[in-house]
Design an enzyme around this catalytic site. Structure first.
Site, short mmCIF file in Angstrom:
data_model
loop_
_atom_site.label_atom_id
_atom_site.label_comp_id
_atom_site.label_asym_id
_atom_site.label_seq_id
_atom_site.Cartn_x
_atom_site.Cartn_y
_atom_site.Cartn_z
N GLY A 13 0.65 -1.16 0.04
CA GLY A 13 -0.11 0.06 0.03
C GLY A 13 0.92 1.33 0.06
N THR A 14 1.10 2.12 -1.22
CA THR A 14 1.70 3.21 -1.28
C THR A 14 1.79 3.61 -2.72
OG1 THR A 14 3.82 4.20 -0.65
CG2 THR A 14 4.05 2.27 -1.66
N THR A 15 2.35 4.69 -3.18
CA THR A 15 2.41 5.03 -4.30
C THR A 15 3.90 5.54 -4.56
OG1 THR A 15 0.20 5.48 -5.01
CG2 THR A 15 1.55 6.28 -6.46
N ASP A 30 4.37 8.89 -1.84
CA ASP A 30 3.69 9.37 -0.61
C ASP A 30 4.19 9.34 0.56
OD1 ASP A 30 1.51 7.21 0.69
OD2 ASP A 30 2.85 6.60 -1.12
N LYS A 47 9.81 7.23 1.97
CA LYS A 47 10.11 6.37 1.26
C LYS A 47 11.03 6.30 -0.16
CE LYS A 47 4.97 5.39 2.19
NZ LYS A 47 3.68 5.32 1.71
#
Length: 221
Positions: A13-15, A30, A47
Site C-alpha cells: 500500500g503506497t505510491t 507518498d 519512502k
C-alpha cells in the site's frame, strides 16, 4: 504498509514513481504507512532513500524490511567501490539490489531505483528480484493510477525541474483514489551535480512546490 489479497499474495500500500529526464532522474513517493491499506500507522514515512550521492530508491512494502535492506545495499556497494574504479553505476546498484532481494528473501519489497551514474537511468525491481529499466516506473497499490498519468505526461526530453511537477501529479492522482496512499510526499531530484531530497507534509503542498519550479503549463494537465 503491506497485506495479502484473497489469494494470499503480498500486496503493498503506497505510491512511488521514478522518471528519467534529459539531465537527471526524479523519484517521488507518498508518506502514508498503513497496515494492509486499512489502518494508518504513520503519516510521515520517507519512502525515497539515498543509496549513495548519485543514486536513490523508492520502496513499497514493509518499512522495517526496507530500512534493513537499504543498510545492506549501502554496505555491498561500499565494498564494490573499494575494489572498482570508478564506483558502482546505477546498473550495478540495480543488479546488487536484485541479488539481495533474491538472496535475503524479502518478497514484500518493490523497488524503483534511479540515478545518474553515468547516465540518467531508472530501474524497476520486483519482489522476485526481476530487474527492468524504463523511462518511467511506478510501484505500490497506486501504481496503475500513477502509470495512467505518467504515460501521457512524461517526456524524457524534459529537465528534472519540469519532471518534478509530473512526478508530483502522478502521486497526487493516485492518492485521490487509492486509500493506502496519501498524507505527504517526498520528492528527490538527481543530476550529475547533486542529489536533492525534499519532504512535504501535504500532497497539495508538494504539488504546488513542484509546479512552482517550472513555467511550462503543459507539464501539469
Amino acid at each position: 504498509m503491506h497485506g495479502t489479497d484473497s489469494n494470499g499474495i503480498v500486496t503493498t500500500g503506497t505510491t512511488t514513481v521514478g522518471l528519467v529526464g534529459a539531465d537527471g532522474v526524479v523519484l517521488a513517493a507518498d508518506s502514508r504507512a498503513s497496515l494492509g491499506g486499512r489502518f494508518v500507522t504513520n503519516r510521515t514515512a520517507r519512502k525515497v532513500v539515498p543509496v549513495d550521492d548519485r543514486t536513490a530508491l523508492t520502496f513499497a512494502g514493509s518499512v522495517g524490511d526496507a530500512q534493513s535492506f537499504v543498510r545492506r545495499l549501502r554496505a555491498e556497494l561500499a565494498l564494490y567501490d573499494m575494489d572498482h574504479e570508478p564506483g558502482a553505476s546505477v546498473d550495478t546498484a540495480a543488479t546488487v539490489a536484485a541479488d539481495l532481494i533474491r538472496r535475503e528473501e524479502t518478497p514484500q519489497l518493490e523497488l524503483v531505483l534511479g540515478g545518474v551514474v553515468p547516465d540518467p537511468t531508472v530501474y524497476q525491481i520486483d519482489p522476485a528480484g526481476g530487474v527492468m529499466d524504463a523511462p518511467i516506473a511506478a510501484s505500490g497499490s497506486g501504481m496503475q493510477l500513477a502509470y495512467g498519468y505518467l504515460e501521457d505526461a512524461h517526456d524524457p526530453e524534459r529537465s528534472v525541474a519540469e519532471l518534478r511537477a509530473v512526478a508530483a501529479m502522478a502521486v497526487r492522482n493516485a492518492t485521490e483514489r487509492d486509500t493506502a496512499s496519501g498524507d505527504g510526499m517526498t520528492i528527490a531530484t538527481i543530476t550529475a551535480d547533486e542529489l536533492e531530497r525534499e519532504q512535504y507534509d501535504g500532497i497539495e503542498r508538494a504539488v504546488s512546490a513542484a509546479t512552482s519550479r517550472t513555467t511550462d503549463s503543459e507539464v501539469v494537465r
